[in-house]
Design a protein around this motif. Structure first.
Motif, short mmCIF file in Angstrom:
data_model
loop_
_atom_site.label_atom_id
_atom_site.label_comp_id
_atom_site.label_asym_id
_atom_site.label_seq_id
_atom_site.Cartn_x
_atom_site.Cartn_y
_atom_site.Cartn_z
N ASP A 1 -4.03 1.31 7.67
CA ASP A 1 -3.27 0.03 7.46
C ASP A 1 -4.11 -0.93 6.38
OD1 ASP A 1 -1.39 1.31 9.92
OD2 ASP A 1 -3.79 1.32 10.48
N SER B 1 3.10 -5.60 -4.06
CA SER B 1 2.27 -4.93 -3.47
C SER B 1 2.70 -3.82 -2.62
CB SER B 1 2.38 -6.11 -1.82
OG SER B 1 3.98 -5.13 -1.74
N ILE C 1 1.97 -0.99 0.31
CA ILE C 1 1.34 -1.31 2.13
C ILE C 1 0.83 0.23 2.09
CG2 ILE C 1 2.31 -1.72 4.37
CD1 ILE C 1 4.05 -3.70 2.32
N ILE D 1 0.99 2.37 5.87
CA ILE D 1 0.71 1.88 7.16
C ILE D 1 0.94 3.46 8.23
CG2 ILE D 1 2.38 1.39 9.69
CD1 ILE D 1 3.26 -1.30 7.38
N ASN D 2 0.24 3.12 8.89
CA ASN D 2 -0.73 5.23 9.92
C ASN D 2 -0.26 5.82 9.13
OD1 ASN D 2 0.61 4.06 12.81
ND2 ASN D 2 2.63 4.30 11.91
N LYS E 1 0.58 6.16 5.93
CA LYS E 1 1.67 6.48 4.74
C LYS E 1 1.76 5.55 4.41
CE LYS E 1 3.33 10.93 6.46
NZ LYS E 1 4.60 11.82 7.02
N VAL E 2 2.19 5.48 2.37
CA VAL E 2 2.84 4.81 1.92
C VAL E 2 4.44 4.36 2.74
CG1 VAL E 2 4.01 4.17 -0.45
CG2 VAL E 2 1.94 5.66 0.14
N VAL E 3 4.14 2.63 2.26
CA VAL E 3 5.23 2.48 3.21
C VAL E 3 6.35 2.62 1.13
CG1 VAL E 3 6.55 0.46 4.49
CG2 VAL E 3 4.54 1.04 4.62
N HIS E 4 7.25 3.17 1.14
CA HIS E 4 8.57 3.05 0.53
C HIS E 4 9.63 2.15 1.59
CE1 HIS E 4 6.30 5.84 -2.09
NE2 HIS E 4 6.03 6.81 -1.24
N GLY E 5 10.72 2.66 2.12
CA GLY E 5 10.80 1.71 2.35
C GLY E 5 12.22 2.90 2.84
N ALA F 1 10.46 -1.13 -1.07
CA ALA F 1 9.80 -1.91 0.08
C ALA F 1 8.50 -2.57 -0.81
CB ALA F 1 8.70 -0.95 1.01
N GLY F 2 7.86 -3.44 -0.24
CA GLY F 2 6.43 -3.97 -0.80
C GLY F 2 6.95 -5.68 -1.70
N PHE G 1 6.53 -7.81 -1.54
CA PHE G 1 5.68 -9.55 -1.45
C PHE G 1 6.02 -10.37 -2.23
CE2 PHE G 1 1.61 -11.78 -0.23
CZ PHE G 1 1.89 -12.52 0.24
N LEU H 1 2.25 -7.32 10.22
CA LEU H 1 1.55 -5.51 10.47
C LEU H 1 0.28 -5.89 10.39
CD1 LEU H 1 3.23 -4.94 6.87
CD2 LEU H 1 4.33 -4.22 8.59
#
Lengths: 310, 310
Positions: free
Chosen positions: B128, B140, B142, B144-145, B147-151, B156-157, B159, B246
């Motif tokens: 994370d 940004s 990111i 989480i868990n 894995k990349v956050v793509h949305g 995503a990202g 920022f 987060l």
């Protein structure tokens, strides 16, 4: 059929019930949390009750799912919950497991809501969504890539404490400008009082609740309508930040205040389009919880256990 | 040993190189992006060059990893990138695969940076974390868990476009108060000019860069030091929001401006403790990228492919 005991611990009431994997609730019961001077006493009382119920009805429980304010998924403790009077670090999972001789899972109430929505509500087919818990405070439960976001230390989702421009109200956390100072029962009542004062140069005579303001808004009462409009606009500012960071499929409104969704959602949608980058416009669904008329917190707590055995 | 062709597409330069799974770079090359009037022409040129290189050196490429502004991981297109002049929807993965006869992966430059940090940098053991790309803009990547956050839609990202109190600068995205209006090369130069004007009632005579301001700060130049201090304070306000949402293990500063980390990080840490809830204080690491002296964007692009075959 799988049966789980769901426990939703609140500062005032604790709600318990047996939940099956289709989301049906049996033997729901409400207990006065403050009547018990320790968590051990509360859980012992619940144990005794459900021992009898499950024996009499031939129900075999698979486990216990618990939602609580500041419930930490990783260590199974309730940590520094302002409205829970049993100490700062209550080993809820440990105690529950030793009494029930069953596996227990704990998370905070906002994550429980998100898990409930994923299992039994409107997020069944979603992997990326945010559930806002709109009540005494403002919290959020976040799913990303199909998993709950607990964060490194178990504290993720504190949406209520992000700072928004032009809010100078002091928060219960002692910081200024937290979103929760507007988006919460207390915040909404304050907004109503502010508008009332601006209109009548006086304060309303009687105490009132968000439900009262909602009932006034339904009758098209000007100050009540303005109150929800302002609430929605500020909430949209906070949501714009979440949306641009996480690009979720949906934002789901949960909790008592979400009952006013028909006053909130249209304004949020409008406002969001002024606040987000072009690529996000009209992309993210804003939905009321599909569990508003059910005991969603209880379902979520039970779903937490179902999730763990998936 | 596994070899991947990494391609980092920028509006000005495109950097290519062969990367092995230990993060070594071979045959690095910089091309003038604007020299090519289409992506097909660019990738054909790269293909011809690396065909020869790999034949002569007996290297078998496993695939191609591409990082680009507004590169969408899901559909493999560069979408509406303001500084890329080849159209609004460029099917980069499709074209690359058909020319190379190899699998290609695309993501945006900030995600590539995060993946690079996870594979070869300081986030190897983290699940994370958030990588900030501090350069012409502010992005940004990111995790989480793990894995990349793509949305949901691959966006995503963003920022750089969250809104921060008391900023009234107009952003290139046409919205007001975006974090990027302060935290970016343009923003930092503007801050320096503002402080300079306040001090001397005049503007600096010559054009200058963030690197120039950094060099002045090293010499303890008052306005340059104040510029980084203000930058760090505003960045901390944005980071407080990410942290409370987060609960990451670390925030990693990446990109040209991150070279000034010794002026930024102490102020960010201090300021964060005034902005976050008690439970987050001193919990989240603020680190400079471990790849600042390497070609991190290229490593990240290649790592994107390594990730896909894990």
């Amino acid at each position: 059929m799988n049966f789980v005991l769901g426990i939703d611990i609140g500062g005032t009431n604790t709600v318990t019930g047996i939940v099956d994997n289709k989301g049906n609730i049996y033997f729901e019961s409400v207990i006065d949390t403050k009547k018990f001077n320790s968590f051990v006493n509360l859980i012992q009382d619940i144990y005794t009750k459900y021992c009898i119920i499950s024996r009499n009805n031939n129900i075999k429980l698979s486990g216990v799912g618990i939602g609580a304010p500041n419930g930490n998924y990783y260590n199974g403790n309730i940590e520094y919950a302002p409205n829970i009077q049993w100490g700062n670090n209550i080993p809820v999972v440990n105690i529950t497991e030793s009494i029930f001789k069953l596996t227990a899972k704990l998370t905070n109430d906002a994550n429980a809501a998100a898990i409930g929505e994923k299992f039994f509500g409107c997020a069944k087919n979603m992997n990326d969504f945010v559930v806002l818990t709109l009540g005494t405070g403002l919290g959020s439960g976040i799913y990303i890539n199909g998993k709950v976001v607990h964060g490194k230390h178990g504290y993720a989702g504190e949406f209520g404490h992000i700072k928004i421009e032009n809010i100078d109200r002091l928060c219960t956390c002692k910081l200024q400008g937290c979103l929760e100072t507007v988006i919460s029962s207390r915040g909404i009542i304050q907004t109503y009082k502010d508008y009332y004062f601006a209109e009548y140069n006086d304060f309303p005579e009687t105490e009132f609740s968000v439900a009262d303001i909602y009932n006034l808004a339904i009758q098209n009462h000007k100050i009540a309508c303005k109150t929800f409009e302002y609430t929605a606009k500020i909430l949209a500012k906070g949501l714009a930040n979440i949306i641009m960071l996480l690009d979720p499929e949906a934002i789901i409104l949960f909790g008592g205040i979400a009952n006013a969704h028909k006053f909130l959602i249209p304004v949020i949608k409008d406002e969001l389009n002024n606040k987000v980058l072009e690529v996000f416009k009209n992309k993210v669904k804003i939905l009321p919880s599909a569990l508003l008329n059910k005991n969603a917190a209880l379902l979520g707590s039970a779903a937490l256990f179902f999730k763990s055995i998936e």
